[in-house]
Design a protein around this motif. Sequence first.
Motif, PDB file in Angstrom:
ATOM      1  N   TYR A   1      61.358  37.223  -1.378  1.00 49.14           N
ATOM      2  CA  TYR A   1      62.368  37.439  -2.420  1.00 49.14           C
ATOM      3  C   TYR A   1      62.068  36.633  -3.684  1.00 49.14           C
ATOM      4  CZ  TYR A   1      65.604  40.130   0.514  1.00 49.14           C
ATOM      5  OH  TYR A   1      66.195  41.102   1.279  1.00 49.14           O
ATOM      6  N   ARG A   2      61.275  35.577  -3.542  1.00 43.87           N
ATOM      7  CA  ARG A   2      60.856  34.802  -4.720  1.00 43.87           C
ATOM      8  C   ARG A   2      59.666  35.444  -5.421  1.00 43.87           C
ATOM      9  NH1 ARG A   2      58.699  30.255  -2.348  1.00 43.87           N
ATOM     10  NH2 ARG A   2      58.110  29.580  -4.446  1.00 43.87           N
ATOM     11  N   GLY A   3      59.215  36.586  -4.915  1.00 44.53           N
ATOM     12  CA  GLY A   3      58.085  37.272  -5.530  1.00 44.53           C
ATOM     13  C   GLY A   3      56.744  36.876  -4.965  1.00 44.53           C
ATOM     14  N   ARG A   4      56.747  36.090  -3.903  1.00 42.44           N
ATOM     15  CA  ARG A   4      55.496  35.676  -3.275  1.00 42.44           C
ATOM     16  C   ARG A   4      54.954  36.811  -2.404  1.00 42.44           C
ATOM     17  NH1 ARG A   4      52.908  31.430  -4.930  1.00 42.44           N
ATOM     18  NH2 ARG A   4      52.686  30.203  -3.008  1.00 42.44           N
ATOM     19  N   ARG A   5      53.638  36.959  -2.387  1.00 40.65           N
ATOM     20  CA  ARG A   5      52.994  37.932  -1.497  1.00 40.65           C
ATOM     21  C   ARG A   5      52.829  37.266  -0.139  1.00 40.65           C
ATOM     22  NH1 ARG A   5      47.570  38.684  -4.009  1.00 40.65           N
ATOM     23  NH2 ARG A   5      47.989  36.499  -4.521  1.00 40.65           N
ATOM     24  N   VAL A   6      53.572  37.782   0.833  1.00 39.42           N
ATOM     25  CA  VAL A   6      53.702  37.086   2.124  1.00 39.42           C
ATOM     26  C   VAL A   6      53.120  37.924   3.262  1.00 39.42           C
ATOM     27  CG1 VAL A   6      55.307  36.023   3.768  1.00 39.42           C
ATOM     28  CG2 VAL A   6      55.820  35.960   1.307  1.00 39.42           C
ATOM     29  N   LEU A   7      52.339  37.255   4.115  1.00 38.55           N
ATOM     30  CA  LEU A   7      51.833  37.872   5.339  1.00 38.55           C
ATOM     31  C   LEU A   7      52.338  37.061   6.529  1.00 38.55           C
ATOM     32  CD1 LEU A   7      49.857  39.720   7.002  1.00 38.55           C
ATOM     33  CD2 LEU A   7      48.116  37.937   6.609  1.00 38.55           C
ATOM     34  N   VAL A   8      52.901  37.754   7.540  1.00 40.96           N
ATOM     35  CA  VAL A   8      53.291  37.109   8.799  1.00 40.96           C
ATOM     36  C   VAL A   8      52.327  37.594   9.882  1.00 40.96           C
ATOM     37  CG1 VAL A   8      55.093  36.795  10.544  1.00 40.96           C
ATOM     38  CG2 VAL A   8      55.722  37.053   8.122  1.00 40.96           C
ATOM     39  N   ILE A   9      51.747  36.648  10.617  1.00 39.46           N
ATOM     40  CA  ILE A   9      50.820  36.983  11.698  1.00 39.46           C
ATOM     41  C   ILE A   9      51.384  36.479  13.022  1.00 39.46           C
ATOM     42  CG2 ILE A   9      48.492  36.625  12.631  1.00 39.46           C
ATOM     43  CD1 ILE A   9      47.501  36.114   9.810  1.00 39.46           C
ATOM     44  N   ASP A  10      51.305  37.321  14.054  1.00 38.55           N
ATOM     45  CA  ASP A  10      51.730  36.892  15.401  1.00 38.55           C
ATOM     46  C   ASP A  10      50.862  37.591  16.435  1.00 38.55           C
ATOM     47  OD1 ASP A  10      53.301  36.499  17.914  1.00 38.55           O
ATOM     48  OD2 ASP A  10      54.795  35.694  16.539  1.00 38.55           O
ATOM     49  N   HIS A  11      50.557  36.885  17.516  1.00 37.15           N
ATOM     50  CA  HIS A  11      49.725  37.492  18.563  1.00 37.15           C
ATOM     51  C   HIS A  11      50.520  38.400  19.495  1.00 37.15           C
ATOM     52  CE1 HIS A  11      50.582  34.262  21.827  1.00 37.15           C
ATOM     53  NE2 HIS A  11      51.515  34.237  20.906  1.00 37.15           N
ATOM     54  N   ALA A  12      51.858  38.365  19.400  1.00 38.22           N
ATOM     55  CA  ALA A  12      52.707  39.178  20.279  1.00 38.22           C
ATOM     56  C   ALA A  12      52.708  40.646  19.850  1.00 38.22           C
ATOM     57  CB  ALA A  12      54.126  38.635  20.272  1.00 38.22           C
ATOM     58  N   LYS A  13      53.159  41.493  20.772  1.00 38.84           N
ATOM     59  CA  LYS A  13      53.260  42.925  20.479  1.00 38.84           C
ATOM     60  C   LYS A  13      54.514  43.243  19.679  1.00 38.84           C
ATOM     61  CE  LYS A  13      52.376  43.894  25.028  1.00 38.84           C
ATOM     62  NZ  LYS A  13      52.354  44.730  26.221  1.00 38.84           N
ATOM     63  N   GLN A  14      55.464  42.320  19.696  1.00 41.66           N
ATOM     64  CA  GLN A  14      56.767  42.580  19.091  1.00 41.66           C
ATOM     65  C   GLN A  14      57.249  41.337  18.369  1.00 41.66           C
ATOM     66  OE1 GLN A  14      59.579  43.733  22.089  1.00 41.66           O
ATOM     67  NE2 GLN A  14      60.838  44.881  20.671  1.00 41.66           N
ATOM     68  N   ALA A  15      57.869  41.519  17.226  1.00 46.95           N
ATOM     69  CA  ALA A  15      58.450  40.385  16.495  1.00 46.95           C
ATOM     70  C   ALA A  15      59.736  39.937  17.191  1.00 46.95           C
ATOM     71  CB  ALA A  15      58.736  40.781  15.057  1.00 46.95           C
ATOM     72  N   GLY A  16      60.009  38.641  17.120  1.00 50.56           N
ATOM     73  CA  GLY A  16      61.285  38.114  17.622  1.00 50.56           C
ATOM     74  C   GLY A  16      61.498  38.234  19.114  1.00 50.56           C
ATOM     75  N   LYS A  17      60.445  38.069  19.907  1.00 48.59           N
ATOM     76  CA  LYS A  17      60.586  38.271  21.354  1.00 48.59           C
ATOM     77  C   LYS A  17      61.589  37.298  21.980  1.00 48.59           C
ATOM     78  CE  LYS A  17      57.122  39.489  24.028  1.00 48.59           C
ATOM     79  NZ  LYS A  17      55.798  39.477  24.693  1.00 48.59           N
ATOM     80  N   LYS A  18      61.579  36.061  21.534  1.00 49.20           N
ATOM     81  CA  LYS A  18      62.507  35.083  22.115  1.00 49.20           C
ATOM     82  C   LYS A  18      63.948  35.379  21.703  1.00 49.20           C
ATOM     83  CE  LYS A  18      62.746  30.142  23.125  1.00 49.20           C
ATOM     84  NZ  LYS A  18      62.227  28.797  22.810  1.00 49.20           N
ATOM     85  N   ILE A  19      64.121  35.917  20.495  1.00 47.42           N
ATOM     86  CA  ILE A  19      65.460  36.311  20.045  1.00 47.42           C
ATOM     87  C   ILE A  19      66.018  37.378  20.980  1.00 47.42           C
ATOM     88  CG2 ILE A  19      66.795  37.394  18.177  1.00 47.42           C
ATOM     89  CD1 ILE A  19      64.674  36.300  16.216  1.00 47.42           C
ATOM     90  N   LEU A  20      65.174  38.337  21.340  1.00 43.99           N
ATOM     91  CA  LEU A  20      65.623  39.502  22.111  1.00 43.99           C
ATOM     92  C   LEU A  20      66.167  39.141  23.485  1.00 43.99           C
ATOM     93  CD1 LEU A  20      62.744  41.968  21.178  1.00 43.99           C
ATOM     94  CD2 LEU A  20      65.134  42.105  20.438  1.00 43.99           C
ATOM     95  N   ILE A  21      65.618  38.088  24.119  1.00 43.04           N
ATOM     96  CA  ILE A  21      66.099  37.748  25.456  1.00 43.04           C
ATOM     97  C   ILE A  21      67.151  36.644  25.439  1.00 43.04           C
ATOM     98  CG2 ILE A  21      63.913  38.413  26.537  1.00 43.04           C
ATOM     99  CD1 ILE A  21      63.883  35.133  27.019  1.00 43.04           C
ATOM    100  N   SER A  22      67.411  36.063  24.281  1.00 45.60           N
ATOM    101  CA  SER A  22      68.324  34.924  24.220  1.00 45.60           C
ATOM    102  C   SER A  22      69.772  35.360  24.448  1.00 45.60           C
ATOM    103  CB  SER A  22      68.200  34.223  22.867  1.00 45.60           C
ATOM    104  OG  SER A  22      68.668  35.070  21.843  1.00 45.60           O
TER     105      SER A  22
END
Length: 395
Positions: A25-46
């Motif tokens: 949102y600040r205009g930065r070009r952002v890349l998120v990298i994760d080795h998991a198949k799905q984002a937020g895996k820990k969120i999903l089971i919490s």
Amino acid sequence: MNKDFDVVIIGAGAAGLMCAAQAGYRGRRVLVIDHAKQAGKKILISGGGRCNFTNMDVEPNNYICSNPHFVKSALSRYTQWDFLGLIAKYNVAYHERDFGQLFCDDSAKEIVRILMSECDAANVTVRLRTDIKRIEKVDSGFVVETPSMNYQCESVVIATGGLSMPKLGATPFGYQVAEQFGLPVFPTKAGLVPVTLHQQDKDALSELSGVSLPVRIESNDGTTFAADMLFTHRGLSGPVVLQISNYWLPGEALSINLLPNLDVTASLDEQKQQHPNQSLKNTLATWLPKRFVEVLLEQQKLTDKPLKQLQHKEIAQIINMLEAWQIKPNGTEGYRTAEVTLGGVDTNTISSKTMMCKTVPNLYFVGEVLDVSGWLGGYNFQWAWASGWAAGQDC
């Protein structure tokens, strides 16, 4: 092959995704990298799949950190009310449970949907199923190497979490990055975790598996919590045991008030007056699970006899046993079932305002990888939101 971004965030969990959206949102070009198949895996089971995403009452003293002042800045700048504003923006229904805990009415998927929608709106690129081979510091910032591509960036944010729940892909990667750049890392151990018992106690209490009761529990350092305790086939669990596990040290006993909501002295006296011939066993079985009372008798923690035969000294011993039952765990269930990791990157090396490393410009650490652990009840997610938000304003 090289590709340029302003910010590369390693870890697509709660803190990483919050940070990514804020930086985007600040205009930065952002890349998120994760080795998991799905984002937020820990969120999903919490929270049993409903995500205890924050708490109505968040204070710095709800956190364990070697530097207790460290959490204050981020928690005051991005509060539970700010996150509730985000929840309202996406019309997610939620409810409050005991001790101010807030859960989704429907599913934890709603929280992941919010975070991914925010990242989409902020033009964040998310790459899943991607391993990191190496992070290298260069004059212009960093090079993050993956098997298929190298990413050049000004800033790197480590949002890799701790070691809890290895089945979800937890690794020590974040600690290794900290050590690579010369940052101290405090020893880690499982937190918010059930405790196991020595074989003799485990055998004696195994029939109680699945039974819960309200207790007040105290560790050797005087920390106390009151909530439900659950007997399991391995030992003890339930909210109150998870809470105290953060303060328990191997070799120490736990002191448990089995009847915190009863004036045991007055109640025993009343029963003795009204039912003098009633046995101690039957009296206690009206207050505690019958099998538990039998175990206490079998272990000779109590002696069964009619109430009228109890002497003052015996009554004092009974009251002490019920209000300060001593049980010595032999360990915990470890990272396999732990909700958080205690220890981590030394916060004295991190700016409490921006989450940037003080000795390595433009290297940031957020969330659970830091030596910050919250109580059970939504506090760890609030730390993820607050620390991710703080880094996202700066990276």
